[in-house]
Design a protein around this motif. Structure first.
Motif, PDB file in Angstrom:
ATOM      1  N   ILE A  20      -6.812   7.569  20.637  1.00 12.81           N
ATOM      2  CA  ILE A  20      -5.736   7.894  19.695  1.00 12.81           C
ATOM      3  C   ILE A  20      -5.859   9.343  19.251  1.00 12.81           C
ATOM      4  CG2 ILE A  20      -4.803   7.387  17.405  1.00 12.81           C
ATOM      5  CD1 ILE A  20      -5.576   4.498  17.787  1.00 12.81           C
ATOM      6  N   GLU A  21      -7.096   9.766  18.986  1.00  6.42           N
ATOM      7  CA  GLU A  21      -7.283  11.143  18.576  1.00  6.42           C
ATOM      8  C   GLU A  21      -7.290  12.091  19.767  1.00  6.42           C
ATOM      9  OE1 GLU A  21      -8.915   8.631  17.390  1.00  6.42           O
ATOM     10  OE2 GLU A  21      -8.556   8.681  15.241  1.00  6.42           O
ATOM     11  N   LEU A  22      -7.874  11.625  20.869  1.00  2.00           N
ATOM     12  CA  LEU A  22      -8.076  12.537  22.011  1.00  2.00           C
ATOM     13  C   LEU A  22      -6.844  12.661  22.896  1.00  2.00           C
ATOM     14  CD1 LEU A  22     -11.699  11.648  23.107  1.00  2.00           C
ATOM     15  CD2 LEU A  22     -10.898  13.731  22.030  1.00  2.00           C
ATOM     16  N   GLY A  23      -6.261  11.534  23.294  1.00  2.00           N
ATOM     17  CA  GLY A  23      -5.146  11.593  24.233  1.00  2.00           C
ATOM     18  C   GLY A  23      -5.581  12.285  25.526  1.00  2.00           C
ATOM     19  N   PRO A  24      -4.830  13.324  25.981  1.00  2.00           N
ATOM     20  CA  PRO A  24      -5.159  14.017  27.223  1.00  2.00           C
ATOM     21  C   PRO A  24      -6.578  14.570  27.293  1.00  2.00           C
ATOM     22  CG  PRO A  24      -2.990  14.648  26.463  1.00  2.00           C
ATOM     23  CD  PRO A  24      -3.597  13.829  25.374  1.00  2.00           C
ATOM     24  N   PRO A  25      -7.217  14.961  26.166  1.00  2.00           N
ATOM     25  CA  PRO A  25      -8.548  15.544  26.291  1.00  2.00           C
ATOM     26  C   PRO A  25      -9.603  14.618  26.872  1.00  2.00           C
ATOM     27  CG  PRO A  25      -7.598  16.107  24.170  1.00  2.00           C
ATOM     28  CD  PRO A  25      -6.687  15.106  24.801  1.00  2.00           C
ATOM     29  N   ALA A  26      -9.331  13.329  27.081  1.00  2.00           N
ATOM     30  CA  ALA A  26     -10.345  12.442  27.652  1.00  2.00           C
ATOM     31  C   ALA A  26     -10.873  12.998  28.963  1.00  2.00           C
ATOM     32  CB  ALA A  26      -9.764  11.043  27.849  1.00  2.00           C
ATOM     33  N   VAL A  27     -10.008  13.566  29.803  1.00  2.00           N
ATOM     34  CA  VAL A  27     -10.467  14.132  31.065  1.00  2.00           C
ATOM     35  C   VAL A  27     -11.260  15.404  30.818  1.00  2.00           C
ATOM     36  CG1 VAL A  27      -8.451  15.586  31.552  1.00  2.00           C
ATOM     37  CG2 VAL A  27      -9.762  14.614  33.438  1.00  2.00           C
ATOM     38  N   ALA A  28     -10.965  16.111  29.740  1.00  2.00           N
ATOM     39  CA  ALA A  28     -11.739  17.292  29.394  1.00  2.00           C
ATOM     40  C   ALA A  28     -13.170  16.909  29.046  1.00  2.00           C
ATOM     41  CB  ALA A  28     -11.077  18.030  28.232  1.00  2.00           C
ATOM     42  N   VAL A  29     -13.319  15.805  28.332  1.00  2.00           N
ATOM     43  CA  VAL A  29     -14.656  15.312  27.994  1.00  2.00           C
ATOM     44  C   VAL A  29     -15.406  14.912  29.266  1.00  2.00           C
ATOM     45  CG1 VAL A  29     -15.898  13.475  26.795  1.00  2.00           C
ATOM     46  CG2 VAL A  29     -13.954  14.593  25.688  1.00  2.00           C
ATOM     47  N   GLU A  30     -14.704  14.220  30.179  1.00  2.00           N
ATOM     48  CA  GLU A  30     -15.325  13.818  31.447  1.00  2.00           C
ATOM     49  C   GLU A  30     -15.788  15.039  32.239  1.00  2.00           C
ATOM     50  OE1 GLU A  30     -16.558  10.907  34.305  1.00  2.00           O
ATOM     51  OE2 GLU A  30     -15.945  10.770  32.204  1.00  2.00           O
ATOM     52  N   LEU A  31     -15.004  16.109  32.208  1.00  2.00           N
ATOM     53  CA  LEU A  31     -15.379  17.337  32.905  1.00  2.00           C
ATOM     54  C   LEU A  31     -16.669  17.909  32.333  1.00  2.00           C
ATOM     55  CD1 LEU A  31     -14.821  19.680  34.867  1.00  2.00           C
ATOM     56  CD2 LEU A  31     -13.355  20.700  33.103  1.00  2.00           C
ATOM     57  N   LEU A  32     -16.794  17.946  31.024  1.00  2.00           N
ATOM     58  CA  LEU A  32     -18.018  18.453  30.400  1.00  2.00           C
ATOM     59  C   LEU A  32     -19.221  17.577  30.742  1.00  2.00           C
ATOM     60  CD1 LEU A  32     -16.809  19.522  26.835  1.00  2.00           C
ATOM     61  CD2 LEU A  32     -17.105  20.941  28.873  1.00  2.00           C
ATOM     62  N   HIS A  33     -18.992  16.283  30.788  1.00  2.00           N
ATOM     63  CA  HIS A  33     -20.094  15.359  31.088  1.00  2.00           C
ATOM     64  C   HIS A  33     -20.587  15.529  32.522  1.00  2.00           C
ATOM     65  CE1 HIS A  33     -22.492  11.795  31.517  1.00  2.00           C
ATOM     66  NE2 HIS A  33     -21.631  11.251  32.365  1.00  2.00           N
ATOM     67  N   ARG A  34     -19.668  15.745  33.454  1.00  2.00           N
ATOM     68  CA  ARG A  34     -20.030  15.785  34.870  1.00  2.00           C
ATOM     69  C   ARG A  34     -20.613  17.125  35.307  1.00  2.00           C
ATOM     70  NH1 ARG A  34     -18.007  11.926  38.468  1.00  2.00           N
ATOM     71  NH2 ARG A  34     -16.878  10.211  37.483  1.00  2.00           N
ATOM     72  N   THR A  35     -20.473  18.148  34.496  1.00  2.00           N
ATOM     73  CA  THR A  35     -20.895  19.482  34.940  1.00  2.00           C
ATOM     74  C   THR A  35     -22.075  20.034  34.155  1.00  2.00           C
ATOM     75  OG1 THR A  35     -19.182  20.427  33.508  1.00  2.00           O
ATOM     76  CG2 THR A  35     -18.637  20.142  35.847  1.00  2.00           C
ATOM     77  N   GLY A  36     -22.783  19.219  33.425  1.00  2.00           N
ATOM     78  CA  GLY A  36     -23.949  19.739  32.721  1.00  2.00           C
ATOM     79  C   GLY A  36     -24.207  18.994  31.424  1.00  2.00           C
ATOM     80  N   ASP A  37     -24.881  19.667  30.486  1.00  2.85           N
ATOM     81  CA  ASP A  37     -25.266  19.029  29.221  1.00  2.85           C
ATOM     82  C   ASP A  37     -24.486  19.586  28.038  1.00  2.85           C
ATOM     83  OD1 ASP A  37     -26.343  21.525  29.277  1.00  2.85           O
ATOM     84  OD2 ASP A  37     -28.383  20.927  28.748  1.00  2.85           O
TER      85      ASP A  37
END
Length: 378
Positions: A20-37
């Motif tokens: 509800i708060e994130l909306g489209p940024p969910a994929v942005a979070v996934e990108l940060l998770h997959r590319t480092g710490d």
């Protein structure tokens, strides 16, 4: 709640669930998770706030603008560690993630120019999942062909998926290295024993040399436009000659399904050919110089050539025109050349000076074994 002890995976789950708060940024979070710490770093620095709604639904806020400002090279010392380990392309990931979250605009030219291949692959996957590239829009038609005024779509999958980690190496040695060591050992043995005797069964040394002959390099291969013409006559000057009495070379019995055919070339009237033609091969559709590639065994003979150089004992496993070696069959030296992957040429000069050449549609070891099974060789 600031500065939690959650792992990167746990932070990803919590942020993604707070759609509800994130909306489209969910994929942005996934990108940060997959590319480092980045997620744990931002959490420890206080840029990520976690809370829980009374109904138990997770709530999350990532202060993108503050995080982007903190990684500016000209920014004063802030909550991020002074020895932040991220290289420029990892900092770029944070900038692109913030842009995907619609939080902070990004200079794509400057940011993408600093990225390596693995990071770029993750960015492309994130962009693909942020768009509607996985949808194929359709315009259904009525039975009479008129537009239905009803647009629909179907899911055809993401355009670029998240890259997977490569499998770890099973050992520390390159796969080709043992083969190279073995090849060099065979080459040394061949140099120490030039023109070994070849007989059935083949000795271990002769078999090893024959198996290590490399085929002709691709740039040295050629095709010919000379095709078989009308029955009995070849367009490049070859006649089918049913008189086997004029052929003085080896005359092996054909294998099951093979047919023996004798030829004479106009351009070299003294050279004779014997073909062992498998069933199903139409000689009228095969280029003359591609007979062996079509599965035809070719045996040719010609009178002595006064200026022809003699066959000299030796071995060249890696010759670009076809690896070759010389073996002794009885009292005669024969050169064996690996012409193509499944084509071998064998050449020798008989005691009477007659030149004999054989092209067999198989690899060198099998070709020599087949030749030695013929009567009257050499």
């Amino acid at each position: 709640m600031t500065g939690s002890t959650l792992t990167s995976s746990q932070l990803t789950d919590v942020l993604t669930m707070a759609w509800i708060e994130l909306g489209p940024p969910a994929v942005a979070v996934e990108l940060l998770h997959r590319t480092g710490d980045w997620l744990t770093t931002l959490d420890a620095a206080g840029f990520l706030d976690l809370d829980t709604h009374p109904d138990g639904t997770p709530r999350a806020t990532l202060r993108w603008a503050e995080a982007i400002a903190a990684i500016d090279p000209n920014a004063p010392p802030g909550p991020l560690p002074a020895d932040l380990p991220h290289a420029r392309h990892h900092r770029g990931v944070l900038r692109i993630a913030a842009a995907l979250a619609s939080a902070v605009p990004v200079d794509l030219g400057a940011t993408l120019g600093d990225m390596d291949r693995p990071t770029t692959a993750h960015v492309l996957a994130a962009i693909s999942r942020s768009s509607q590239a996985h949808l194929e829009w359709l315009d259904p038609r009525l039975p009479d062909g008129r537009p239905s005024a009803r647009w629909t779509y179907r899911d055809v999958g993401v355009l670029t998926d998240w890259p997977t980690a490569p499998d770890p190496p099973q050992d520390t040695e390159l796969p080709l290295w043992p083969a190279r060591i073995e090849e060099e050992a065979v080459a040394r043995a061949a140099a120490a024993r030039p023109a070994p005797l070849a007989g059935l069964p083949l000795s271990e040394h002769v078999a090893a040399v024959l198996e290590h002959l490399r085929p002709i390099a691709r740039e040295f291969r050629y095709e010919t436009l000379g095709m078989w013409g009308a029955p009995g006559v070849l367009s490049d000057g070859v006649d089918i000659d049913p008189d086997e009495a004029s052929f003085t070379g080896p005359c092996p019995q054909p294998a099951s399904g093979e047919e023996r055919v004798w030829l004479r070339r106009h351009v070299d009237p003294q050279r004779r050919y014997l073909l062992l033609v498998p069933a199903g091969v139409d000689l009228h559709t095969v280029p003359f110089h591609r007979l062996t590639q079509a599965g035809v065994t070719t045996i040719s003979t010609a009178p002595p050539e006064p200026d022809a150089p003699p066959i000299v004992a030796g071995t060249d496993l890696r010759n670009p025109t076809g690896g070759w070696t010389v073996v002794r069959i009885g009292d005669v030296l024969a050169q064996v050349t690996h012409l193509e992957d499944e084509v071998t040429g064998i050449y020798w000069i008989r005691a009477d000076g007659q030149n004999v050449g054989v092209s067999i549609p198989t690899r060198p070891r099998q070709a020599v074994e087949r030749l030695l099974s013929w009567p009257g060789v050499p």
